[in-house]
Design a protein around this motif. Structure first.
Motif, mmCIF file in Angstrom:
data_model
loop_
_atom_site.group_PDB
_atom_site.id
_atom_site.type_symbol
_atom_site.label_atom_id
_atom_site.label_comp_id
_atom_site.label_asym_id
_atom_site.label_seq_id
_atom_site.Cartn_x
_atom_site.Cartn_y
_atom_site.Cartn_z
ATOM 1 N N ASP A 99 43.922 38.359 31.084
ATOM 2 C CA ASP A 99 45.136 37.642 31.483
ATOM 3 C C ASP A 99 45.362 37.904 32.969
ATOM 4 O O ASP A 99 45.258 39.049 33.426
ATOM 5 C CB ASP A 99 46.330 38.112 30.658
ATOM 6 N N GLY A 100 45.689 36.875 33.716
ATOM 7 C CA GLY A 100 45.827 37.004 35.161
ATOM 8 C C GLY A 100 46.965 37.897 35.611
ATOM 9 O O GLY A 100 46.969 38.391 36.740
ATOM 10 N N ASP A 101 47.964 38.132 34.745
ATOM 11 C CA ASP A 101 49.125 38.916 35.148
ATOM 12 C C ASP A 101 48.763 40.340 35.529
ATOM 13 O O ASP A 101 49.451 40.971 36.334
ATOM 14 C CB ASP A 101 50.163 38.937 34.020
ATOM 15 N N ILE A 102 47.695 40.888 34.949
ATOM 16 C CA ILE A 102 47.345 42.277 35.232
ATOM 17 C C ILE A 102 46.581 42.418 36.547
ATOM 18 O O ILE A 102 46.426 43.520 37.057
ATOM 19 C CB ILE A 102 46.505 42.872 34.082
ATOM 20 N N PHE A 103 46.109 41.309 37.116
ATOM 21 C CA PHE A 103 45.319 41.368 38.340
ATOM 22 C C PHE A 103 46.114 40.984 39.586
ATOM 23 O O PHE A 103 45.747 41.353 40.692
ATOM 24 C CB PHE A 103 44.096 40.455 38.233
ATOM 25 N N PHE A 104 47.190 40.205 39.409
ATOM 26 C CA PHE A 104 47.972 39.754 40.565
ATOM 27 C C PHE A 104 49.411 40.249 40.422
ATOM 28 O O PHE A 104 50.231 39.641 39.742
ATOM 29 C CB PHE A 104 47.929 38.230 40.688
ATOM 30 N N PRO A 392 44.284 39.106 48.093
ATOM 31 C CA PRO A 392 44.578 40.446 47.572
ATOM 32 C C PRO A 392 44.815 40.409 46.063
ATOM 33 O O PRO A 392 45.505 39.521 45.548
ATOM 34 C CB PRO A 392 45.864 40.842 48.317
ATOM 35 N N SER A 393 44.223 41.346 45.347
ATOM 36 C CA SER A 393 44.370 41.417 43.896
ATOM 37 C C SER A 393 43.977 42.800 43.426
ATOM 38 O O SER A 393 43.638 43.679 44.228
ATOM 39 C CB SER A 393 43.494 40.361 43.210
ATOM 40 N N LYS A 394 44.017 42.996 42.111
ATOM 41 C CA LYS A 394 43.570 44.244 41.498
ATOM 42 C C LYS A 394 42.329 44.002 40.641
ATOM 43 O O LYS A 394 42.099 44.709 39.666
ATOM 44 C CB LYS A 394 44.700 44.861 40.683
ATOM 45 N N VAL A 395 41.541 43.011 41.026
ATOM 46 C CA VAL A 395 40.297 42.720 40.312
ATOM 47 C C VAL A 395 39.323 43.873 40.530
ATOM 48 O O VAL A 395 39.111 44.292 41.678
ATOM 49 C CB VAL A 395 39.674 41.399 40.801
ATOM 50 N N PRO A 396 38.715 44.416 39.470
ATOM 51 C CA PRO A 396 37.766 45.528 39.647
ATOM 52 C C PRO A 396 36.607 45.148 40.550
ATOM 53 O O PRO A 396 36.187 43.993 40.604
ATOM 54 C CB PRO A 396 37.284 45.809 38.203
ATOM 55 N N ARG A 397 36.086 46.136 41.267
ATOM 56 C CA ARG A 397 35.012 45.898 42.217
ATOM 57 C C ARG A 397 33.783 45.231 41.593
ATOM 58 O O ARG A 397 33.222 44.296 42.172
ATOM 59 C CB ARG A 397 34.632 47.222 42.878
ATOM 60 N N PRO A 398 33.319 45.675 40.408
ATOM 61 C CA PRO A 398 32.149 45.013 39.804
ATOM 62 C C PRO A 398 32.355 43.521 39.565
ATOM 63 O O PRO A 398 31.453 42.713 39.777
ATOM 64 C CB PRO A 398 31.953 45.770 38.486
ATOM 65 N N LEU A 399 33.569 43.144 39.147
ATOM 66 C CA LEU A 399 33.835 41.726 38.916
ATOM 67 C C LEU A 399 33.869 40.950 40.222
ATOM 68 O O LEU A 399 33.473 39.780 40.262
ATOM 69 C CB LEU A 399 35.160 41.559 38.166
ATOM 70 N N GLN A 400 34.330 41.570 41.290
ATOM 71 C CA GLN A 400 34.318 40.892 42.581
ATOM 72 C C GLN A 400 32.891 40.552 43.006
ATOM 73 O O GLN A 400 32.640 39.503 43.593
ATOM 74 C CB GLN A 400 34.980 41.765 43.651
ATOM 75 N N VAL A 401 31.966 41.450 42.698
ATOM 76 C CA VAL A 401 30.562 41.200 43.036
ATOM 77 C C VAL A 401 30.014 40.073 42.180
ATOM 78 O O VAL A 401 29.345 39.154 42.669
ATOM 79 C CB VAL A 401 29.730 42.484 42.856
#
Length: 582
Positions: A99-104, A392-401
């Motif tokens: 769910d997007g709420d936990i990342f933004f 800017p977000s709280k997306v984990p680093r592995p997912l950003q890659v």
């Protein structure tokens, strides 16, 4: 004549000289970001510049739009390597629901252009924007203290490009990758465009050929329920008629080839036109655009020449218009559509697919589009391509890659991302690799070493397994869609049958323009961490891969003994969650 006096020289240390030269160089290259970080005893080495072009001319502007991120510390790198050596913990299908709420977070707004007027001089305006942006980044860093904060764009020049596109556009077209749509969609931008700017916002679910039709429909419903003012388009830059050869195989991965001449992706473009027509009404004449789409839909595609690339002329705005002007809706009877999104979601490819020929250069490297480019689709419809921006977000680093937000080539430590991927996909079976050390359990490092052994990746001096090269190879395959990981919206698993039978599934298949034998039909495959026998591979899962945006076809990552007659890679996918889309 008075005698000239000379001041006695003061001792000057080598360290002070280095700082002097560093300050001089930065002043000539333009304003450098984050003076406040220096107040925290963090030097400019804490900023990592990617896609940086070496140049002898310090006045060169070739690096003006280079991506800038915070640099990971050596302690973080060492900790991630230790985690990558731990045994894999298989995740369930439910773990792919997000769910997007936990990342933004609500605090994670994006930088907006501060108030300005025509009386401000250029230097005064730039100083004002630099001060605002420095304070903005400093505030974010202080509130999160570096924890759970993803890498995001730290180059003010790139954000200025977004400001300009938002100012001049009548409609904002925000593009996301269907594999990770909720991680790529910043709610703050949606609220700013629809609330503050009072402009229309269209969300494009791109690359839908990478996901089953039922999953695409589920994501569309998720965004419609959460953002009522959102207009949604489902799109693929590579529908079936733009591909040649076998498009699917019996198991996990595949490689596809583009046709020599790329047709307009007319089905998705028709959806985009219908929404624009509804929003514009009769204020702009869109008849020529409709005629172009109609001709493409009725055209029979018979071109089988793969070698001759009739890509047309590359058109881009060489002299970038960065001046400030007052927004005027449908200025001179022209509809301006601004294409915005994070890196690698396919903005430039989408523009080429809408045009039916190559008009902007595309690449799978984040930051390839340096500044916004304007292209006329018809005499009164203009597309504006904005550079990819990491919000800017709280997306984990592995997912950003995996999303392509961070350049794989710049990774100092890729193994933690391989671990994330391997715990959700059965890479052992997909890659048909044997354990390099003949053990019963697998780690991310073991998978990299196993792939290095299979592909013959060895270090030059010691002839050890080149784990880093193997990890980069696997990540590029994941980015291209050859290894396909798709996230799910909340409650998708328990409502799977509902989405499979949803009436909009037919619309998605029409946009994909895929023949029945090439449809994405997936089933759930249990994870077996000790699988190494190629004969035990489950063989009836199909995952459609995505070609990279590079115009030149890359060599297959697959060895000759791991493919079919077409050269397509064969493997199996752990998370093939859907039954056949009947």
């Amino acid at each position: 004549m008075p005698q000239k006096t000379f001041k006695r020289k003061v001792p000057f240390s080598g360290k002070a000289k280095k700082e002097q030269l560093k300050t001089k160089k930065q002043s000539k290259q333009g304003p450098i970001l984050l003076q406040s970080l220096e107040d925290k005893e963090q030097s400019s080495s804490s900023i990592q510049k990617t896609n940086f072009q070496p140049t002898k001319d310090i006045r060169s502007k070739s690096n003006r739009y280079a991506l800038q991120f915070f640099r990971e510390s050596n302690e973080e790198i060492a900790k991630q390597k230790e985690v990558a050596r731990q045994s894999l913990e298989a995740k369930t299908e439910k773990d792919l629901e997000v769910d997007g709420d936990i990342f933004f977070d609500e605090v994670l707004d994006f930088p907006k252009r501060p108030p300005w007027d025509f009386e401000l001089s250029k230097s005064r305006l730039e100083a004002q924007e630099n001060k605002y942006f420095t304070n903005y980044v400093d505030k974010i860093v202080q509130q999160f203290e570096g924890k759970d904060l993803s890498l995001f764009e730290l180059n003010l020049e790139t954000w200025r490009q977004l400001w300009r596109v938002l100012e001049m556009s009548d409609i904002i077209l925000f593009i996301v990758d269907i594999r990770f749509p909720v991680l790529l969609f910043p709610p703050s931008l949606y609220h700013y465009v629809t609330g503050t700017l009072k402009k229309d916002f269209i969300l494009v679910l791109n690359k839908i050929d990478l996901a089953p039709a039922s999953l695409v429909v589920a994501w569309k419903s998720y965004f419609q329920d959460k953002y009522p003012d959102l207009h949604i388009v489902m799109f693929t830059t590579l529908p079936g008629y733009n591909l040649v050869g076998k498009q699917s195989n019996n198991e996990g991965m595949q490689v596809r080839r583009k046709r020599g001449r790329i047709r307009m992706a007319a089905e998705g473009t028709q959806q985009l036109f219908d929404i624009c027509k509804k929003l514009v009404k009769d204020e702009v004449d869109l008849s020529s655009w409709q005629s172009k789409i109609k001709e493409e839909l009725e055209e029979e595609y018979i071109d089988n020449d793969v070698e001759n690339l009739e890509i047309g002329e590359t058109v881009q705005l060489k002299n970038v218009d960065t001046h400030y002007q007052q927004y005027e809706k449908f200025n001179k009877g022209i509809l301006t559509i601004g294409c915005v999104g994070q890196p690698n979601v396919g903005k430039s490819s989408l523009m080429n697919a809408v045009m039916g020929r190559k008009v902007v250069s595309v690449s799978k490297t984040p930051g390839h589009t340096k500044h916004f480019q304007t292209i006329f689709l018809t005499p009164n419809v203009r597309l504006c391509d904005c550079p990819g921006l990491v919000f800017p977000s709280k997306v984990p680093r592995p997912l950003q890659v995996l999303m392509g937000s961070y350049p794989i080539a710049q990774l100092r430590q890729p193994y933690i991302t391989i671990k994330y991927l391997a715990e959700r996909l059965d890479l052992v079976s997909m890659l048909r690799i044997e354990h390099p050390y003949q053990e019963d359990t697998w780690s991310a490092m073991d998978i990299c070493d196993g792939w290095a052994k299979k592909r013959g990746y060895l270090t030059a001096k010691t002839a050890h397994f080149d784990s880093y090269r193997a990890a980069n190879s696997l990540l590029r395959m994941a980015l291209d869609g050859k290894i396909c990981l798709c996230l799910r919206p909340p409650s998708y698993t328990e409502n799977k049958e509902y989405w499979i039978s949803h009436p909009e599934v037919k619309t998605v298949k029409w946009i994909q323009a895929r023949s029945p034998e090439d449809e994405v039909t997936e089933k759930f495959v249990p994870y077996e961490s000790d699988t190494s026998d190629c004969e035990n591979i489950v063989g009836d899962d199909k995952v459609v891969g995505q070609d990279s945006d590079n115009e030149d076809e890359e060599d297959s990552e697959c060895s000759e003994d791991s493919g079919d007659d077409e050269g397509n890679f064969i493997g199996t996918n752990k998370f093939a969650p859907l039954g056949p889309d009947e």
